[in-house]
Design a protein around this motif. Structure first.
Motif, PDB file in Angstrom:
ATOM      1  N   LYS A 107     -73.729  75.607  47.913  1.00  0.00           N
ATOM      2  CA  LYS A 107     -74.519  74.776  46.991  1.00  0.00           C
ATOM      3  C   LYS A 107     -74.249  73.286  47.198  1.00  0.00           C
ATOM      4  O   LYS A 107     -75.143  72.469  47.108  1.00  0.00           O
ATOM      5  N   TYR A 108     -73.002  72.939  47.497  1.00  0.00           N
ATOM      6  CA  TYR A 108     -72.633  71.520  47.555  1.00  0.00           C
ATOM      7  C   TYR A 108     -72.437  71.014  48.988  1.00  0.00           C
ATOM      8  O   TYR A 108     -71.727  70.053  49.212  1.00  0.00           O
ATOM      9  N   ASP A 134     -65.215  73.124  53.034  1.00  0.00           N
ATOM     10  CA  ASP A 134     -66.592  72.753  53.381  1.00  0.00           C
ATOM     11  C   ASP A 134     -66.674  71.277  53.756  1.00  0.00           C
ATOM     12  O   ASP A 134     -65.756  70.509  53.473  1.00  0.00           O
ATOM     13  N   ALA A 192     -72.990  66.389  41.396  1.00  0.00           N
ATOM     14  CA  ALA A 192     -73.495  67.768  41.346  1.00  0.00           C
ATOM     15  C   ALA A 192     -74.749  67.836  40.482  1.00  0.00           C
ATOM     16  O   ALA A 192     -75.726  68.497  40.815  1.00  0.00           O
ATOM     17  N   LEU A 236     -69.552  76.913  34.934  1.00  0.00           N
ATOM     18  CA  LEU A 236     -68.642  77.962  34.443  1.00  0.00           C
ATOM     19  C   LEU A 236     -67.935  78.707  35.572  1.00  0.00           C
ATOM     20  O   LEU A 236     -66.915  79.359  35.352  1.00  0.00           O
TER      21      LEU A 236
HETATM   22  P1  ADP Z   1     -71.350  74.874  38.829  1.00  0.00           P
HETATM   23  O1  ADP Z   1     -71.231  74.921  40.311  1.00  0.00           O
HETATM   24  O2  ADP Z   1     -72.169  75.970  38.269  1.00  0.00           O
HETATM   25  O3  ADP Z   1     -71.758  73.526  38.324  1.00  0.00           O
HETATM   26  P2  ADP Z   1     -68.472  75.370  38.747  1.00  0.00           P
HETATM   27  O4  ADP Z   1     -67.581  75.623  37.584  1.00  0.00           O
HETATM   28  O5  ADP Z   1     -68.499  76.412  39.792  1.00  0.00           O
HETATM   29  O6  ADP Z   1     -69.912  75.107  38.151  1.00  0.00           O
HETATM   30  O7  ADP Z   1     -68.061  73.984  39.394  1.00  0.00           O
HETATM   31  C1  ADP Z   1     -67.826  72.876  38.540  1.00  0.00           C
HETATM   32  C2  ADP Z   1     -68.138  71.573  39.266  1.00  0.00           C
HETATM   33  O8  ADP Z   1     -67.193  71.367  40.320  1.00  0.00           O
HETATM   34  C3  ADP Z   1     -69.493  71.527  39.960  1.00  0.00           C
HETATM   35  O9  ADP Z   1     -70.524  71.198  39.086  1.00  0.00           O
HETATM   36  C4  ADP Z   1     -69.250  70.455  41.008  1.00  0.00           C
HETATM   37  O10 ADP Z   1     -69.312  69.180  40.393  1.00  0.00           O
HETATM   38  C5  ADP Z   1     -67.803  70.691  41.409  1.00  0.00           C
HETATM   39  N1  ADP Z   1     -67.672  71.548  42.626  1.00  0.00           N
HETATM   40  C6  ADP Z   1     -67.323  72.853  42.684  1.00  0.00           C
HETATM   41  N2  ADP Z   1     -67.254  73.286  43.961  1.00  0.00           N
HETATM   42  C7  ADP Z   1     -67.562  72.232  44.731  1.00  0.00           C
HETATM   43  C8  ADP Z   1     -67.661  72.017  46.162  1.00  0.00           C
HETATM   44  N3  ADP Z   1     -67.427  73.005  47.035  1.00  0.00           N
HETATM   45  N4  ADP Z   1     -67.997  70.787  46.592  1.00  0.00           N
HETATM   46  C9  ADP Z   1     -68.234  69.763  45.720  1.00  0.00           C
HETATM   47  N5  ADP Z   1     -68.163  69.901  44.370  1.00  0.00           N
HETATM   48  C10 ADP Z   1     -67.834  71.106  43.886  1.00  0.00           C
END
Ligand code: ADP
Length: 272
Positions: free
Chosen positions: A165-166, A190, A213, A223
């Motif tokens: 996703k990111y 990543d 994000a 979550l």
């Molecule tokens: P979601 O992805 O549904 O927003 P998560 O609890 O899984 O919720 O992640 C919380 C936040 O952490 C995300 O909204 C993002 O800002 C950040 N995040 C998580 N994983 C990554 C990643 N691999 N790269 C960049 N930011 C990340």
């Protein structure tokens, strides 16, 4: 004098018990506050998709005479929000059950290499469709922990789902499972958008989403990582993040190795 000393002692004991009960109450109060915040945030998050579904269905109803084909766009919007709502309620249920320790975790031998391979097979095509390279580094065959296979599978999925996703097109994701003497280490790396230093400690909090994000509008709920943290801690492990904005992110999970796994290897080594 004896009476005064006795009364002094009794007073001290009383003060001590007040102090102790005050200290004992504060974690309960804190946990109550957290629950209140959680219910408040959850209701807020549930209201948005419900309002979207309602307004789209209202449009369909006022254009009912035009038939289904002309109303497809509104119906599809409502369907997408209903899907989001399903995911949200599932996540909320998982966390609510985790809080009340209602979720009994199974305790079986779980092969993390097999889970990594399974998740890699499932996600490689999805990553490719977004022009992201997804590599699985070869892992040893004794990456065994004691725990709940479904929950550990969910942990991999949360971390990989986020990584995809990111991460932008042309990026790369690497999944590794390493074995040390007493631990198994899962690493998801990543080359994506990254997380600001100041926000790294917040990503495991419920409903936290970074500004970058949110800008991506990927429909995340904030979550996933709190569920990941609960799964890791329920397996007596630790999860941490290391990231640089615009460069990439690495999540690292350290779990205790299954009892007997490294004794078995030690026996093999002395046999040789
Ligand atoms: P979601 O992805 O549904 O927003 P998560 O609890 O899984 O919720 O992640 C919380 C936040 O952490 C995300 O909204 C993002 O800002 C950040 N995040 C998580 N994983 C990554 C990643 N691999 N790269 C960049 N930011 C990340």
């Amino acid at each position: 004098i004896l009476l005064i000393v006795g009364m002094g002692g009794a007073l001290l004991a009383l003060l001590g018990s007040f102090y102790a009960s005050g200290r004992a109450l504060s974690p309960i109060k804190r946990s109550w506050e957290r629950q209140r915040q959680f219910v408040g945030d959850a209701s807020h998050e549930l209201r948005t998709p419900l309002a979207v579904i309602q307004s789209n269905l209202d449009i369909v109803l006022t254009h009912a005479h035009e038939g289904v084909i002309d109303n497809l766009e509104w119906l599809n919007n409502a369907k997408a929000e209903a899907r989001r709502l399903t995911r949200l309620t599932e996540d909320l249920l998982t966390l609510a059950r985790a809080d009340s320790t209602m979720t009994p975790l199974r305790s079986e031998r779980v092969d993390l290499r097999a889970i990594a391979e399974n998740v890699h097979d499932a996600y490689a095509i999805y990553a490719e469709s977004k022009d992201i390279q997804f590599l699985l580094e070869p892992s040893p065959d004794d990456a065994v922990v004691t725990g709940d296979a479904d929950r550990l599978h969910q942990l991999f999925v949360i971390l990989l789902d986020n990584a995809i996703k990111y991460t932008q097109e042309g990026g790369r994701i690497t999944l590794k499972v390493e074995v040390t003497k007493g631990t198994i280490v899962i690493i998801v790396e990543d080359t994506g958008i990254g997380i600001e230093k100041g926000e790294q400690s917040l990503v495991f909090e419920r409903f936290f989403r970074s500004d970058v994000a949110r800008e991506r509008e990927s429909g995340g709920l904030g979550l996933g990582l709190s569920i990941a943290k609960w799964i890791v801690e329920a397996h007596r492990g630790r999860i941490s993040v290391d990231s640089e904005l615009g460069v990439g992110t690495t999540f690292r999970v350290v779990l205790p190795r299954a009892a007997g796994a490294h004794q078995a290897q030690a026996v093999q080594q002395t046999d040789r």
